[in-house]
Design a protein around this motif. Structure first.
Motif, PDB file in Angstrom:
ATOM      1  N   GLN A  44      26.738 191.422  58.127  1.00 44.60           N
ATOM      2  CA  GLN A  44      25.809 190.454  58.703  1.00 44.60           C
ATOM      3  C   GLN A  44      26.286 189.036  58.429  1.00 44.60           C
ATOM      4  O   GLN A  44      26.983 188.770  57.443  1.00 44.60           O
ATOM      5  N   ARG A  45      25.896 188.148  59.305  1.00 40.34           N
ATOM      6  CA  ARG A  45      26.185 186.735  59.092  1.00 40.34           C
ATOM      7  C   ARG A  45      25.417 186.275  57.853  1.00 40.34           C
ATOM      8  O   ARG A  45      24.216 186.576  57.698  1.00 40.34           O
ATOM      9  N   GLU A  46      26.097 185.559  56.956  1.00 38.18           N
ATOM     10  CA  GLU A  46      25.458 185.121  55.727  1.00 38.18           C
ATOM     11  C   GLU A  46      25.437 183.604  55.620  1.00 38.18           C
ATOM     12  O   GLU A  46      26.354 182.917  56.093  1.00 38.18           O
ATOM     13  N   LEU A  47      24.391 183.113  54.982  1.00 38.45           N
ATOM     14  CA  LEU A  47      24.236 181.683  54.788  1.00 38.45           C
ATOM     15  C   LEU A  47      25.186 181.200  53.699  1.00 38.45           C
ATOM     16  O   LEU A  47      25.246 181.768  52.617  1.00 38.45           O
ATOM     17  N   VAL A  48      25.905 180.134  53.981  1.00 39.62           N
ATOM     18  CA  VAL A  48      26.816 179.539  53.003  1.00 39.62           C
ATOM     19  C   VAL A  48      26.161 178.324  52.336  1.00 39.62           C
ATOM     20  O   VAL A  48      26.155 178.201  51.109  1.00 39.62           O
ATOM     21  N   ALA A  49      25.634 177.414  53.147  1.00 33.92           N
ATOM     22  CA  ALA A  49      25.022 176.196  52.613  1.00 33.92           C
ATOM     23  C   ALA A  49      24.155 175.559  53.689  1.00 33.92           C
ATOM     24  O   ALA A  49      24.410 175.718  54.875  1.00 33.92           O
ATOM     25  N   THR A  50      23.143 174.849  53.224  1.00 30.06           N
ATOM     26  CA  THR A  50      22.285 174.106  54.137  1.00 30.06           C
ATOM     27  C   THR A  50      22.151 172.670  53.658  1.00 30.06           C
ATOM     28  O   THR A  50      22.303 172.388  52.459  1.00 30.06           O
ATOM     29  N   ILE A  51      21.844 171.774  54.594  1.00 29.92           N
ATOM     30  CA  ILE A  51      21.599 170.383  54.247  1.00 29.92           C
ATOM     31  C   ILE A  51      20.485 169.857  55.131  1.00 29.92           C
ATOM     32  O   ILE A  51      20.513 170.009  56.355  1.00 29.92           O
ATOM     33  N   ALA A  52      19.481 169.270  54.499  1.00 30.99           N
ATOM     34  CA  ALA A  52      18.371 168.684  55.226  1.00 30.99           C
ATOM     35  C   ALA A  52      18.766 167.314  55.766  1.00 30.99           C
ATOM     36  O   ALA A  52      19.800 166.750  55.384  1.00 30.99           O
ATOM     37  N   ARG A  53      17.895 166.797  56.637  1.00 30.59           N
ATOM     38  CA  ARG A  53      18.210 165.522  57.262  1.00 30.59           C
ATOM     39  C   ARG A  53      18.416 164.429  56.221  1.00 30.59           C
ATOM     40  O   ARG A  53      19.281 163.573  56.373  1.00 30.59           O
ATOM     41  N   ARG A  54      17.615 164.465  55.164  1.00 28.65           N
ATOM     42  CA  ARG A  54      17.714 163.419  54.142  1.00 28.65           C
ATOM     43  C   ARG A  54      18.728 163.757  53.051  1.00 28.65           C
ATOM     44  O   ARG A  54      18.842 163.002  52.088  1.00 28.65           O
ATOM     45  N   GLY A  55      19.418 164.907  53.194  1.00 27.33           N
ATOM     46  CA  GLY A  55      20.559 165.154  52.320  1.00 27.33           C
ATOM     47  C   GLY A  55      20.394 166.198  51.234  1.00 27.33           C
ATOM     48  O   GLY A  55      21.364 166.500  50.538  1.00 27.33           O
ATOM     49  N   SER A  56      19.208 166.762  51.088  1.00 28.64           N
ATOM     50  CA  SER A  56      19.070 167.787  50.054  1.00 28.64           C
ATOM     51  C   SER A  56      19.844 169.033  50.484  1.00 28.64           C
ATOM     52  O   SER A  56      19.894 169.363  51.668  1.00 28.64           O
ATOM     53  N   THR A  57      20.443 169.702  49.510  1.00 30.12           N
ATOM     54  CA  THR A  57      21.350 170.812  49.816  1.00 30.12           C
ATOM     55  C   THR A  57      20.972 172.081  49.070  1.00 30.12           C
ATOM     56  O   THR A  57      20.350 172.044  47.998  1.00 30.12           O
ATOM     57  N   VAL A  58      21.375 173.203  49.647  1.00 28.35           N
ATOM     58  CA  VAL A  58      21.234 174.516  49.027  1.00 28.35           C
ATOM     59  C   VAL A  58      22.525 175.277  49.279  1.00 28.35           C
ATOM     60  O   VAL A  58      23.068 175.222  50.393  1.00 28.35           O
ATOM     61  N   TYR A  59      23.009 175.987  48.246  1.00 35.84           N
ATOM     62  CA  TYR A  59      24.255 176.739  48.368  1.00 35.84           C
ATOM     63  C   TYR A  59      24.047 178.205  48.010  1.00 35.84           C
ATOM     64  O   TYR A  59      23.246 178.535  47.144  1.00 35.84           O
ATOM     65  N   ALA A  60      24.836 179.054  48.651  1.00 37.15           N
ATOM     66  CA  ALA A  60      24.902 180.442  48.224  1.00 37.15           C
ATOM     67  C   ALA A  60      25.549 180.492  46.846  1.00 37.15           C
ATOM     68  O   ALA A  60      26.436 179.672  46.542  1.00 37.15           O
ATOM     69  N   ASP A  61      25.128 181.431  46.022  1.00 32.75           N
ATOM     70  CA  ASP A  61      25.687 181.519  44.668  1.00 32.75           C
ATOM     71  C   ASP A  61      27.204 181.684  44.696  1.00 32.75           C
ATOM     72  O   ASP A  61      27.903 181.171  43.822  1.00 32.75           O
ATOM     73  N   SER A  62      27.712 182.366  45.701  1.00 30.28           N
ATOM     74  CA  SER A  62      29.140 182.668  45.759  1.00 30.28           C
ATOM     75  C   SER A  62      30.016 181.432  45.989  1.00 30.28           C
ATOM     76  O   SER A  62      31.229 181.482  45.760  1.00 30.28           O
ATOM     77  N   VAL A  63      29.416 180.336  46.445  1.00 26.14           N
ATOM     78  CA  VAL A  63      30.223 179.143  46.744  1.00 26.14           C
ATOM     79  C   VAL A  63      29.850 177.945  45.885  1.00 26.14           C
ATOM     80  O   VAL A  63      30.499 176.891  45.975  1.00 26.14           O
ATOM     81  N   LYS A  64      28.847 178.079  45.042  1.00 31.25           N
ATOM     82  CA  LYS A  64      28.417 176.956  44.204  1.00 31.25           C
ATOM     83  C   LYS A  64      29.557 176.474  43.338  1.00 31.25           C
ATOM     84  O   LYS A  64      30.281 177.274  42.729  1.00 31.25           O
ATOM     85  N   GLY A  65      29.727 175.156  43.285  1.00 35.89           N
ATOM     86  CA  GLY A  65      30.779 174.564  42.477  1.00 35.89           C
ATOM     87  C   GLY A  65      32.121 174.489  43.179  1.00 35.89           C
ATOM     88  O   GLY A  65      33.042 173.824  42.681  1.00 35.89           O
ATOM     89  N   ARG A  66      32.248 175.163  44.323  1.00 29.11           N
ATOM     90  CA  ARG A  66      33.520 175.141  45.067  1.00 29.11           C
ATOM     91  C   ARG A  66      33.385 174.475  46.432  1.00 29.11           C
ATOM     92  O   ARG A  66      34.326 173.824  46.899  1.00 29.11           O
ATOM     93  N   PHE A  67      32.245 174.646  47.079  1.00 30.81           N
ATOM     94  CA  PHE A  67      32.016 174.081  48.410  1.00 30.81           C
ATOM     95  C   PHE A  67      31.047 172.913  48.321  1.00 30.81           C
ATOM     96  O   PHE A  67      30.137 172.917  47.497  1.00 30.81           O
ATOM     97  N   THR A  68      31.237 171.945  49.212  1.00 30.53           N
ATOM     98  CA  THR A  68      30.318 170.818  49.312  1.00 30.53           C
ATOM     99  C   THR A  68      29.956 170.584  50.776  1.00 30.53           C
ATOM    100  O   THR A  68      30.846 170.381  51.614  1.00 30.53           O
ATOM    101  N   ILE A  69      28.669 170.616  51.064  1.00 27.42           N
ATOM    102  CA  ILE A  69      28.193 170.347  52.420  1.00 27.42           C
ATOM    103  C   ILE A  69      27.731 168.898  52.491  1.00 27.42           C
ATOM    104  O   ILE A  69      27.161 168.363  51.527  1.00 27.42           O
ATOM    105  N   SER A  70      27.998 168.246  53.613  1.00 29.19           N
ATOM    106  CA  SER A  70      27.576 166.860  53.796  1.00 29.19           C
ATOM    107  C   SER A  70      27.352 166.619  55.294  1.00 29.19           C
ATOM    108  O   SER A  70      27.706 167.463  56.125  1.00 29.19           O
ATOM    109  N   ARG A  71      26.769 165.491  55.601  1.00 28.89           N
ATOM    110  CA  ARG A  71      26.512 165.169  57.005  1.00 28.89           C
ATOM    111  C   ARG A  71      26.534 163.667  57.215  1.00 28.89           C
ATOM    112  O   ARG A  71      26.277 162.889  56.284  1.00 28.89           O
ATOM    113  N   ASP A  72      26.816 163.277  58.435  1.00 25.76           N
ATOM    114  CA  ASP A  72      26.776 161.874  58.846  1.00 25.76           C
ATOM    115  C   ASP A  72      25.799 161.812  60.018  1.00 25.76           C
ATOM    116  O   ASP A  72      26.147 162.185  61.145  1.00 25.76           O
ATOM    117  N   ASN A  73      24.582 161.391  59.767  1.00 25.34           N
ATOM    118  CA  ASN A  73      23.555 161.405  60.794  1.00 25.34           C
ATOM    119  C   ASN A  73      23.901 160.489  61.976  1.00 25.34           C
ATOM    120  O   ASN A  73      23.563 160.786  63.118  1.00 25.34           O
TER     121      ASN A  73
END
Length: 120
Positions: A44-73
């Motif tokens: 199944q497709r799995e969630l890696v990371a999410t980022i809200a409009r104001r920048g709060s983030t959530v990561y899957a345990d498997s990628v914490k500390g290695r991946f960084t999600i960001s956005r430019d609104n």
């Protein structure tokens, strides 16, 4: 018509890095939550990371500390910096965004995916 286009995938050795981008285009009024997912054949497709409009983030345990999600609104673009890559990170990476068009409802929108392959 609103669309998402991913880029930046490729082949990398274990321990290496890649940076994925996801650019939105079209008659966009607002982009709310954005996210990266990945999928391997037979799973199944799995969630890696999410980022809200104001920048709060959530990561899957498997990628914490290695991946960084960001956005430019201002550019309607999201990124995923992937460091210390492992063979188990291999898969097709999809971006998803909850996009509101002018005078329209918020709709979840998916990109076409970009392949990431990590060799051991």
């Amino acid at each position: 018509q609103v669309q998402l286009v991913e880029s930046g995938g490729g082949l990398v050795q274990a321990g290496g890095s890649l940076r994925l981008s996801c650019a939105a285009s079209g008659r966009i009024f607002r982009i709310n939550d954005m996210a990266w997912y990945r999928q391997v054949p037979g799973k199944q497709r799995e969630l890696v990371a999410t980022i809200a409009r104001r920048g709060s983030t959530v990561y899957a345990d498997s990628v914490k500390g290695r991946f960084t999600i960001s956005r430019d609104n201002a550019k309607y673009t999201m990124y995923l910096q992937m460091n210390s890559l492992k063979p188990e990170d291999t898969g097709v990476y999809y971006c998803k965004a909850d996009i509101q068009e002018f005078l329209g409802p918020v709709r979840p929108t998916w990109g076409q995916g970009t392949q990431v392959t990590v060799s051991s």
